[in-house]
Design a protein around this motif. Structure first.
Motif, PDB file in Angstrom:
ATOM      1  N   ILE A  77      18.211  84.002  22.993  1.00 40.32           N
ATOM      2  CA  ILE A  77      19.006  83.401  24.070  1.00 40.32           C
ATOM      3  C   ILE A  77      19.219  81.919  23.797  1.00 40.32           C
ATOM      4  CG2 ILE A  77      19.012  82.804  26.529  1.00 40.32           C
ATOM      5  CD1 ILE A  77      17.434  85.411  27.018  1.00 40.32           C
ATOM      6  N   LEU A  78      18.150  81.223  23.446  1.00 43.67           N
ATOM      7  CA  LEU A  78      18.248  79.789  23.188  1.00 43.67           C
ATOM      8  C   LEU A  78      19.060  79.498  21.933  1.00 43.67           C
ATOM      9  CD1 LEU A  78      14.616  78.699  24.122  1.00 43.67           C
ATOM     10  CD2 LEU A  78      16.700  78.414  25.470  1.00 43.67           C
ATOM     11  N   GLU A  79      18.907  80.333  20.923  1.00 40.83           N
ATOM     12  CA  GLU A  79      19.700  80.153  19.701  1.00 40.83           C
ATOM     13  C   GLU A  79      21.188  80.280  20.001  1.00 40.83           C
ATOM     14  OE1 GLU A  79      18.264  82.951  16.855  1.00 40.83           O
ATOM     15  OE2 GLU A  79      16.287  82.001  16.685  1.00 40.83           O
ATOM     16  N   ALA A  80      21.538  81.283  20.804  1.00 41.34           N
ATOM     17  CA  ALA A  80      22.941  81.479  21.167  1.00 41.34           C
ATOM     18  C   ALA A  80      23.470  80.301  21.975  1.00 41.34           C
ATOM     19  CB  ALA A  80      23.100  82.786  21.947  1.00 41.34           C
ATOM     20  N   ARG A  81      22.666  79.787  22.900  1.00 41.62           N
ATOM     21  CA  ARG A  81      23.101  78.642  23.703  1.00 41.62           C
ATOM     22  C   ARG A  81      23.346  77.417  22.831  1.00 41.62           C
ATOM     23  NH1 ARG A  81      18.774  79.511  28.704  1.00 41.62           N
ATOM     24  NH2 ARG A  81      19.994  81.120  29.799  1.00 41.62           N
ATOM     25  N   ARG A  82      22.479  77.188  21.860  1.00 38.78           N
ATOM     26  CA  ARG A  82      22.678  76.050  20.950  1.00 38.78           C
ATOM     27  C   ARG A  82      23.975  76.204  20.164  1.00 38.78           C
ATOM     28  NH1 ARG A  82      17.021  77.007  19.933  1.00 38.78           N
ATOM     29  NH2 ARG A  82      15.722  75.371  20.855  1.00 38.78           N
ATOM     30  N   GLU A  83      24.230  77.411  19.680  1.00 39.45           N
ATOM     31  CA  GLU A  83      25.450  77.641  18.905  1.00 39.45           C
ATOM     32  C   GLU A  83      26.694  77.439  19.764  1.00 39.45           C
ATOM     33  OE1 GLU A  83      25.737  78.122  15.596  1.00 39.45           O
ATOM     34  OE2 GLU A  83      23.587  77.656  15.649  1.00 39.45           O
ATOM     35  N   HIS A  84      26.631  77.882  21.006  1.00 37.37           N
ATOM     36  CA  HIS A  84      27.769  77.684  21.905  1.00 37.37           C
ATOM     37  C   HIS A  84      28.024  76.200  22.158  1.00 37.37           C
ATOM     38  CE1 HIS A  84      28.590  81.830  22.629  1.00 37.37           C
ATOM     39  NE2 HIS A  84      27.447  82.079  23.228  1.00 37.37           N
ATOM     40  N   LEU A 101      30.833  76.283  29.770  1.00 41.55           N
ATOM     41  CA  LEU A 101      29.422  75.910  29.860  1.00 41.55           C
ATOM     42  C   LEU A 101      28.604  76.995  30.562  1.00 41.55           C
ATOM     43  CD1 LEU A 101      29.645  72.110  30.698  1.00 41.55           C
ATOM     44  CD2 LEU A 101      28.797  73.152  28.574  1.00 41.55           C
ATOM     45  N   LEU A 102      29.109  77.504  31.665  1.00 41.57           N
ATOM     46  CA  LEU A 102      28.349  78.503  32.422  1.00 41.57           C
ATOM     47  C   LEU A 102      28.315  79.843  31.696  1.00 41.57           C
ATOM     48  CD1 LEU A 102      29.509  77.607  36.032  1.00 41.57           C
ATOM     49  CD2 LEU A 102      27.322  77.075  34.937  1.00 41.57           C
ATOM     50  N   ARG A 103      29.408  80.226  31.079  1.00 44.51           N
ATOM     51  CA  ARG A 103      29.419  81.476  30.311  1.00 44.51           C
ATOM     52  C   ARG A 103      28.461  81.386  29.121  1.00 44.51           C
ATOM     53  NH1 ARG A 103      34.336  81.471  29.050  1.00 44.51           N
ATOM     54  NH2 ARG A 103      35.163  82.770  30.750  1.00 44.51           N
ATOM     55  N   GLU A 148      18.239  70.919  29.212  1.00 44.17           N
ATOM     56  CA  GLU A 148      18.568  69.510  29.429  1.00 44.17           C
ATOM     57  C   GLU A 148      19.942  69.168  28.868  1.00 44.17           C
ATOM     58  OE1 GLU A 148      16.842  67.085  31.168  1.00 44.17           O
ATOM     59  OE2 GLU A 148      15.776  68.886  31.800  1.00 44.17           O
ATOM     60  N   LEU A 149      20.299  69.761  27.746  1.00 48.49           N
ATOM     61  CA  LEU A 149      21.607  69.500  27.145  1.00 48.49           C
ATOM     62  C   LEU A 149      22.728  69.986  28.059  1.00 48.49           C
ATOM     63  CD1 LEU A 149      20.823  70.581  23.467  1.00 48.49           C
ATOM     64  CD2 LEU A 149      20.846  68.261  24.399  1.00 48.49           C
ATOM     65  N   TYR A 150      22.515  71.162  28.648  1.00 49.46           N
ATOM     66  CA  TYR A 150      23.521  71.695  29.575  1.00 49.46           C
ATOM     67  C   TYR A 150      23.573  70.877  30.867  1.00 49.46           C
ATOM     68  CZ  TYR A 150      24.679  75.894  26.911  1.00 49.46           C
ATOM     69  OH  TYR A 150      25.147  76.769  25.956  1.00 49.46           O
ATOM     70  N   ALA A 161      26.735  64.821  42.405  1.00 48.15           N
ATOM     71  CA  ALA A 161      25.519  65.623  42.601  1.00 48.15           C
ATOM     72  C   ALA A 161      24.361  65.009  41.831  1.00 48.15           C
ATOM     73  CB  ALA A 161      25.753  67.057  42.133  1.00 48.15           C
ATOM     74  N   SER A 162      23.186  65.011  42.445  1.00 46.99           N
ATOM     75  CA  SER A 162      22.002  64.499  41.751  1.00 46.99           C
ATOM     76  C   SER A 162      21.613  65.459  40.628  1.00 46.99           C
ATOM     77  CB  SER A 162      20.835  64.357  42.718  1.00 46.99           C
ATOM     78  OG  SER A 162      20.380  65.635  43.139  1.00 46.99           O
ATOM     79  N   ARG A 163      20.836  64.948  39.714  1.00 46.25           N
ATOM     80  CA  ARG A 163      20.372  65.799  38.611  1.00 46.25           C
ATOM     81  C   ARG A 163      19.531  66.960  39.157  1.00 46.25           C
ATOM     82  NH1 ARG A 163      20.697  64.784  33.271  1.00 46.25           N
ATOM     83  NH2 ARG A 163      19.345  65.997  31.872  1.00 46.25           N
ATOM     84  N   ASN A 164      18.708  66.684  40.156  1.00 47.78           N
ATOM     85  CA  ASN A 164      17.911  67.753  40.769  1.00 47.78           C
ATOM     86  C   ASN A 164      18.800  68.813  41.393  1.00 47.78           C
ATOM     87  OD1 ASN A 164      15.410  66.750  40.075  1.00 47.78           O
ATOM     88  ND2 ASN A 164      15.116  65.642  42.000  1.00 47.78           N
ATOM     89  N   ARG A 165      19.926  68.397  41.946  1.00 47.79           N
ATOM     90  CA  ARG A 165      20.865  69.358  42.530  1.00 47.79           C
ATOM     91  C   ARG A 165      21.447  70.263  41.445  1.00 47.79           C
ATOM     92  NH1 ARG A 165      21.643  71.968  47.193  1.00 47.79           N
ATOM     93  NH2 ARG A 165      23.813  72.042  47.868  1.00 47.79           N
ATOM     94  N   ILE A 166      21.778  69.692  40.310  1.00 50.10           N
ATOM     95  CA  ILE A 166      22.298  70.490  39.190  1.00 50.10           C
ATOM     96  C   ILE A 166      21.255  71.511  38.751  1.00 50.10           C
ATOM     97  CG2 ILE A 166      23.121  70.421  36.818  1.00 50.10           C
ATOM     98  CD1 ILE A 166      25.110  69.236  38.742  1.00 50.10           C
ATOM     99  N   TYR A 167      19.997  71.066  38.658  1.00 55.10           N
ATOM    100  CA  TYR A 167      18.911  72.000  38.308  1.00 55.10           C
ATOM    101  C   TYR A 167      18.848  73.157  39.304  1.00 55.10           C
ATOM    102  CZ  TYR A 167      16.623  68.817  34.936  1.00 55.10           C
ATOM    103  OH  TYR A 167      16.322  68.030  33.865  1.00 55.10           O
ATOM    104  N   GLU A 168      18.867  72.820  40.573  1.00 51.08           N
ATOM    105  CA  GLU A 168      18.737  73.836  41.620  1.00 51.08           C
ATOM    106  C   GLU A 168      19.872  74.853  41.570  1.00 51.08           C
ATOM    107  OE1 GLU A 168      18.658  71.602  45.197  1.00 51.08           O
ATOM    108  OE2 GLU A 168      16.628  70.807  44.883  1.00 51.08           O
TER     109      GLU A 168
END
Length: 218
Positions: A77-84, A101-103, A148-150, A161-168
């Protein structure tokens, strides 16, 4: 079975899953079905066809096996996200960039439903949002760097939006994306249905981000 014997039998046929791989695949299903406390190490070992000594060579405890299931599932999963992220277009309109980004974040996880072990992992992920256990900490530590990159990119798109809001909000989208395919039995899923789920969850997540992170959105 001695440690030497385990190592030898594990590498006899490179075309077959190793003992470790089989333990992880079977354990993912058992943990998804019964939870950490309810799953039985002996039941997992019996299904794989190994004795406790062979299993303990790889995983010293049930907790260690559980954490390894999480880490093993997250690797592709993480490898695919990095490649995207490497393929992220430099200039796209706001809606297209958000969808990309979301896909690219959610899609690799949803596609894990294509295997029984991956389906089990998604069920474990979904369960963490209602009754978390040690898996949640393992997930958080493993995904932190790529997440964190996303979050950096999403924060630039939603400066109000705050960074915490993005996390949530991203956490909400992950929870939904793990829960939907987990509602189906693995045998009732196929690549076409999973691909449709990825697109559905992308569109739903776009709406969630717009509603919760953009104060100007109606």
């Amino acid at each position: 079975m001695s440690k030497t014997n385990v190592q030898t039998s594990d590498s006899d046929d490179t075309n077959q899953p190793s003992v470790r791989e089989r333990l992880l695949a079977v354990a993912a299903v058992h943990f998804a079905e019964h939870g950490l406390q309810g799953a039985s190490q002996r039941a997992i070992q019996r299904e794989v066809g190994v004795n406790p000594g062979a299993a303990n060579y790889y995983f010293r405890s049930k907790e260690a096996l559980y954490i390894s299931v999480i880490e093993n599932a997250l690797q592709p999963i993480l490898e695919a996200r990095r490649e995207h992220l490497k393929a992220l277009p430099d200039s796209t309109d706001f809606p297209s960039r958000l969808r990309y980004l979301l896909r690219s974040y959610l899609g690799p996880m949803v596609r894990e439903a294509d295997t029984q072990a991956g389906h089990g992992y998604l069920r474990i992920v979904g369960a963490q949002f209602s009754h978390a256990d040690i898996a949640l900490d393992a997930m958080e530590k493993t995904v932190a760097e790529v997440r964190e990159l996303y979050v950096d990119l999403l924060s630039k798109m939603f400066p109000a939006a705050s960074r915490n809001r993005i996390y949530e909000v991203l956490r909400i989208c992950v929870s939904l994306s793990a829960t939907i395919p987990a509602q189906y039995k693995p045998e009732n899923l196929n690549k076409a249905k999973i691909a449709a789920m990825v697109e559905d969850m992308t569109e739903i997540s776009v709406l969630i981000f717009q509603r919760l992170c953009d104060p100007a959105h109606p």
